[in-house]
Motif scaffolding. Sequence first.
Motif, PDB file in Angstrom:
ATOM      1  N   SER A  20       0.875  -0.847   0.063  1.00 50.68           N
ATOM      2  CA  SER A  20      -0.350   0.012  -0.261  1.00 50.68           C
ATOM      3  C   SER A  20       1.185   0.927   0.006  1.00 50.68           C
ATOM      4  O   SER A  20       2.035   1.049   0.351  1.00 50.68           O
ATOM      5  CB  SER A  20      -0.946  -0.040   1.012  1.00 50.68           C
ATOM      6  OG  SER A  20      -0.258   0.153   2.369  1.00 50.68           O
ATOM      7  N   GLY A  21      -0.093   2.406  -0.556  1.00 47.39           N
ATOM      8  CA  GLY A  21       1.047   3.522  -0.466  1.00 47.39           C
ATOM      9  C   GLY A  21       1.205   4.493   0.697  1.00 47.39           C
ATOM     10  O   GLY A  21       2.497   4.754   1.139  1.00 47.39           O
ATOM     11  N   GLU A  22       0.337   3.880   2.015  1.00 46.09           N
ATOM     12  CA  GLU A  22       0.254   4.079   3.087  1.00 46.09           C
ATOM     13  C   GLU A  22       1.821   3.202   3.671  1.00 46.09           C
ATOM     14  O   GLU A  22       2.862   4.455   4.205  1.00 46.09           O
ATOM     15  CB  GLU A  22      -0.542   3.843   4.041  1.00 46.09           C
ATOM     16  CG  GLU A  22      -1.101   4.890   5.293  1.00 46.09           C
ATOM     17  CD  GLU A  22      -2.242   4.397   5.669  1.00 46.09           C
ATOM     18  OE1 GLU A  22      -2.827   4.114   5.552  1.00 46.09           O
ATOM     19  OE2 GLU A  22      -2.017   4.490   7.429  1.00 46.09           O
ATOM     20  N   GLU A  23       1.351   2.478   3.507  1.00 40.87           N
ATOM     21  CA  GLU A  23       3.354   1.310   4.208  1.00 40.87           C
ATOM     22  C   GLU A  23       4.155   1.964   3.516  1.00 40.87           C
ATOM     23  O   GLU A  23       5.523   1.845   4.069  1.00 40.87           O
ATOM     24  CB  GLU A  23       2.789  -0.453   3.442  1.00 40.87           C
ATOM     25  CG  GLU A  23       3.496  -0.719   4.453  1.00 40.87           C
ATOM     26  CD  GLU A  23       2.965  -2.774   4.240  1.00 40.87           C
ATOM     27  OE1 GLU A  23       1.864  -2.868   3.289  1.00 40.87           O
ATOM     28  OE2 GLU A  23       4.228  -3.401   4.507  1.00 40.87           O
ATOM     29  N   GLY A  25       5.142   4.947   1.908  1.00 43.61           N
ATOM     30  CA  GLY A  25       5.147   6.007   3.170  1.00 43.61           C
ATOM     31  C   GLY A  25       5.859   6.468   4.360  1.00 43.61           C
ATOM     32  O   GLY A  25       6.477   6.697   4.374  1.00 43.61           O
ATOM     33  N   GLY A  26       5.439   4.837   4.758  1.00 45.28           N
ATOM     34  CA  GLY A  26       5.256   4.897   6.527  1.00 45.28           C
ATOM     35  C   GLY A  26       7.536   4.609   6.610  1.00 45.28           C
ATOM     36  O   GLY A  26       7.946   5.032   6.789  1.00 45.28           O
ATOM     37  N   SER A  31       5.009  11.270   2.457  1.00 47.03           N
ATOM     38  CA  SER A  31       3.371  11.201   2.476  1.00 47.03           C
ATOM     39  C   SER A  31       3.098  10.538   1.146  1.00 47.03           C
ATOM     40  O   SER A  31       3.458   9.590  -0.409  1.00 47.03           O
ATOM     41  CB  SER A  31       2.535  12.631   1.435  1.00 47.03           C
ATOM     42  OG  SER A  31       3.086  12.908   0.322  1.00 47.03           O
ATOM     43  N   ARG A  32       1.701   9.348   1.165  1.00 45.72           N
ATOM     44  CA  ARG A  32       1.559   9.147  -0.144  1.00 45.72           C
ATOM     45  C   ARG A  32       0.758   9.894  -1.429  1.00 45.72           C
ATOM     46  O   ARG A  32       1.405   8.842  -2.599  1.00 45.72           O
ATOM     47  CB  ARG A  32      -0.300   8.454   0.458  1.00 45.72           C
ATOM     48  CG  ARG A  32      -0.450   7.602   1.606  1.00 45.72           C
ATOM     49  CD  ARG A  32      -1.643   7.159   1.278  1.00 45.72           C
ATOM     50  NE  ARG A  32      -2.713   6.927   0.684  1.00 45.72           N
ATOM     51  CZ  ARG A  32      -4.007   6.641   0.797  1.00 45.72           C
ATOM     52  NH1 ARG A  32      -4.197   6.533   2.362  1.00 45.72           N
ATOM     53  NH2 ARG A  32      -5.308   6.613   0.207  1.00 45.72           N
ATOM     54  N   SER A  33       1.455  10.499  -1.671  1.00 43.17           N
ATOM     55  CA  SER A  33       1.215  12.229  -2.832  1.00 43.17           C
ATOM     56  C   SER A  33       2.441  11.559  -3.336  1.00 43.17           C
ATOM     57  O   SER A  33       2.414  11.709  -4.642  1.00 43.17           O
ATOM     58  CB  SER A  33       0.488  12.944  -2.616  1.00 43.17           C
ATOM     59  OG  SER A  33       1.125  13.342  -2.637  1.00 43.17           O
ATOM     60  N   GLY A  56      -3.498  -1.401  -3.085  1.00 46.44           N
ATOM     61  CA  GLY A  56      -2.082  -0.809  -2.890  1.00 46.44           C
ATOM     62  C   GLY A  56      -1.492  -0.423  -4.910  1.00 46.44           C
ATOM     63  O   GLY A  56      -1.221  -0.962  -5.675  1.00 46.44           O
TER      64      GLY A  56
END
Length: 330
Positions: A20-23, A25-26, A31-33, A56
């Motif tokens: 996922s983009g969140e993972e 990014g983390g 950021s996700r963008s 993702g």
Amino acid sequence: MNETTGQILALLKAGGEYLSGEEIGGKLGISRSAVWKHVRDLKEAGYGIVSSPRKGYGLRDVANVPFAAEVTPHLGTATFGRRIDYHDAIDSTNRVAGDLARQGAAEGTVVVADAQSAGRGRMGRRWESPAGENLYFSVLLTPNVEPARVPQLALVAAVAVHEGLAACCPEIPARIKWPNDILVEGRKVAGILCEASLEADRVHRVVLGIGINVNGVSVPRALRASATTLRIAGGREVSRPALLGAVLNQLEARYQGWLRDGSLSGILDYFERHSALNGRPVAAENLSGVVHGTARGITPTGELVIETAAGALLQLLAGDVHLLPLKEAQ
Ligand code: BT5
């Protein structure tokens, strides 16, 4: 490809079907963008990445581009290619490698480009370097040898390129044409340019430039009769990163052997066995004129031997050799 883009690529390669983009990014503190923008860059560079709003991103296909991240997994070298300077487009990889050398770059540094605007051949000639299909690269060498031995490096490189091709495209019958070409069915598929910075008794550096026609489905009109590509000869797409890795592996081994032996003894046999010229009628051209005769191999120091119709054996230190049709031999 910048550092963050490279890190995202590494995460996608190591990840499962989706990440996922969140993972992502983390892990990278962005950021996700920002992740989305880097993924877009990867797609533009040729990576096949699928995206799903819920799951993702997933890597499905790697780019057939000689990015450092793609070449490195193919390397078994100690130093060659451990620094790879990749450019989408530059004038000449030899020019850039020379500049890096002056800035203190280490032996084995490689400059590679997807396209060259002023790719060079020998004696001021031009090397056609279209984007998206071929390999254009230069390797920096700092051999502690007598300057007179430097031209031998073109022969060492020719053997390494031939071996790299044999490893990646065993179905293609490539031959080595003294001093610096690889031919397939009589047409040039690769060329080597050995440029050195010398003093009378000392070699500062050598830049070995290598161009290989890989995935083009055609060649520039002016070269139709004289050039070909691996794709045309073998009928399939070839991995540019794998081929570059294979050539660098062979080049490091052959170069180290040449330094250790203090001579060409380790490559002479290979060179002769895969020569395009031996026993063939040729016209050889250099600054002192044109010689016609039959190619009879190379000397232990790398000169081409030509037997004239009168039976004299001439040795050529440098020059261009043209294969002649058999009927012109007499
Ligand atoms: C060579 O010169 O064969 C040396 C070529 C070296 C190119 C590499 S690419 C990476 C590095 N950076 C550079 O700027 N150069 C090196 P020579 O033997 O002089 O052959 C040049 C001749 O080959 C030209 O005059 C054309 O006839 C022909 N030629 C030009 N482009 C070609 C191509 N892409 N494929 C086959 N033949 C080509």
